[in-house]
Design an enzyme around this catalytic site. Structure first.
Site, PDB file in Angstrom:
ATOM      1  N   CYS A   8       0.853  -1.195   0.000  1.00  0.00           N
ATOM      2  CA  CYS A   8       0.000   0.000   0.000  1.00  0.00           C
ATOM      3  C   CYS A   8       0.884   1.239   0.000  1.00  0.00           C
ATOM      4  CB  CYS A   8      -0.899  -0.016   1.233  1.00  0.00           C
ATOM      5  SG  CYS A   8      -1.886   1.492   1.401  1.00  0.00           S
ATOM      6  N   CYS A  14      -0.431   6.441   6.749  1.00  0.00           N
ATOM      7  CA  CYS A  14      -1.708   6.114   7.389  1.00  0.00           C
ATOM      8  C   CYS A  14      -1.510   5.566   8.798  1.00  0.00           C
ATOM      9  CB  CYS A  14      -2.456   5.094   6.523  1.00  0.00           C
ATOM     10  SG  CYS A  14      -3.820   4.274   7.334  1.00  0.00           S
ATOM     11  N   CYS A 340      -9.562  -7.499  24.067  1.00  0.00           N
ATOM     12  CA  CYS A 340      -8.975  -6.936  22.853  1.00  0.00           C
ATOM     13  C   CYS A 340      -7.595  -6.342  23.120  1.00  0.00           C
ATOM     14  CB  CYS A 340      -9.904  -5.889  22.226  1.00  0.00           C
ATOM     15  SG  CYS A 340     -10.413  -4.577  23.340  1.00  0.00           S
TER      16      CYS A 340
END
Length: 385
Positions: A8, A14, A340
């Site tokens: 990417c 990002c 998580c």
């Protein structure tokens, strides 16, 4: 799993896919090593469960809108540590339909004379676009997050959007007129459709509203929740507490094996969805209430009320110590922790094991390929009072 995805060009700017440079099997080995380092002292860590196809798994996509230095409209994600938007047209881990919808919305703005929001001046209309797509239903929700409820070109804009994307089943205008990093505001106006979408997860139907928490990787969510319910070993006689229940996904998934399920969640919008989801599935043994999970558990402890099994699925910060102490006091025979963040999980397991629980099973699940994040299901059994 010698898998990778195409390189990417936005990888370094990002910051979303921290592990993109690694082949997928290497990512899994890295995550497994981290789990063992943090959780191995509590017991054997099962091999991490990865994805057969780790690309385009995110069924929720949120794009920020703004202007670049040349005053061109851009949409994408904020660069880490800044409010500079990294333009994104397509992302290798996001739903492809959602990405196309966002790009088409961006291209429509000038034709409909819609200005994007400028954080410095406080002027403009459109701040973000959120797209959610049902994995099995295919239903698509588009949420336009705006700084004002006044939308003069609303009807022709929505009409054109639906012509471009007939797969869209609902469009919602969310009003966020505050200077805040939080994407969604408190007010909403339905522009098209029912204002919600439905999807099927673990053989149950779920209603998803704009502000609902709903796992973004449905393939791995079914793996994760399947393990959680398996570990609970329900026989049909148990009272189950689903703490931090969200829209009721874990509790509803477990309801077929339980006598009754009680869900507790701080977010009132999520509780409304959980109640609707129980009705949607014709369940008579599920009850959901809004409140702090720790305070609710403390109340159960004071009243001498003891659930047989507790599911806890707290946010990344982990569970509160008050909740964990109350869990120890009420002493359910089994607790299933869905985490998580293995670091906060390790912290919480220290408290629970010191309070009379033994870790029986530890199962990592790769919910977010190409990122550092990893989910874990842990089964604990009460061994002493």
């Amino acid at each position: 799993m010698e898998q990778t995805i195409a390189s990417c060009p936005l990888y370094k700017k990002c910051g979303g896919c921290q592990l993109q440079s690694l082949p997928y099997d290497e990512q899994l080995r890295r995550k497994q090593g981290r789990e063992i380092a943090l959780l191995g002292k509590f017991g054997h860590v099962e091999p991490i469960i990865g994805m057969e196809n780790p690309a385009h798994y995110r069924n929720k996509v949120c794009a920020a809108f703004g202007l670049d230095a040349k005053k061109h409209i851009v949409s994408g994600v904020y660069q880490p540590g800044s409010h500079r938007i990294v333009p994104v047209d397509d992302c290798l881990i996001e739903d492809e339909i959602a990405d196309r919808i966002i790009v088409d919305i961006r291209n429509m703005l000038r034709d409909f004379k819609i200005q994007v929001f400028d954080e410095r001046s406080g002027r403009g209309f459109l701040r973000h676009v959120l797209v959610r797509r049902g994995f099995r239903s295919g239903e698509v929700m588009v949420v336009l997050v705006a700084a004002s409820p006044i939308f003069p070109t609303q009807k022709p804009f929505v009409k054109k959007l639906l012509e471009l994307h007939p797969e869209i089943t609902t469009v919602v205008l969310n009003i966020n007129d505050r200077f805040t990093p939080v994407v969604l505001g408190e007010r909403e106006k339905i522009l098209y459709g029912p204002g919600v979408i439905e999807d099927t997860l673990c053989a149950h139907r779920f209603r998803i509203s704009p502000r609902s928490f709903y796992q973004v990787n449905p393939v791995q969510t079914e793996v994760l929740y399947g393990k959680a319910v398996e570990y609970a070993a329900l026989t049909g006689t148990e009272t189950v507490l689903d703490a931090y229940c969200g829209v009721g996904t874990i509790g509803i998934t477990a309801s077929g094996g339980a006598k009754q399920v009680i869900g507790v969640e701080l977010n009132r919008d999520a509780v409304k969805d959980a109640i609707a989801n129980a009705k949607l599935n014709g369940l008579k043994n599920c009850w959901f209430t809004a409140g702090d999970a720790g305070e609710y558990m403390q109340g159960m402890a004071r009243e001498g009320y003891k659930p047989d099994v507790v599911f806890l699925d707290p946010p990344r910060t982990g569970s509160s110590e008050a909740f964990l102490r109350a869990l120890i006091k009420t002493a359910p025979s089994r607790a299933v922790y869905v985490s998580c963040d293995p670091e906060t999980l390790a912290r919480d397991l220290e408290i629970l094991t010191a309070g009379g629980y033994k870790v029986q099973r530890i199962q990592p699940v790769d919910m977010f390929p190409f990122t550092e994040h990893v989910e874990t299901v842990v089964l604990m059994s009460r061994v002493k009072d």
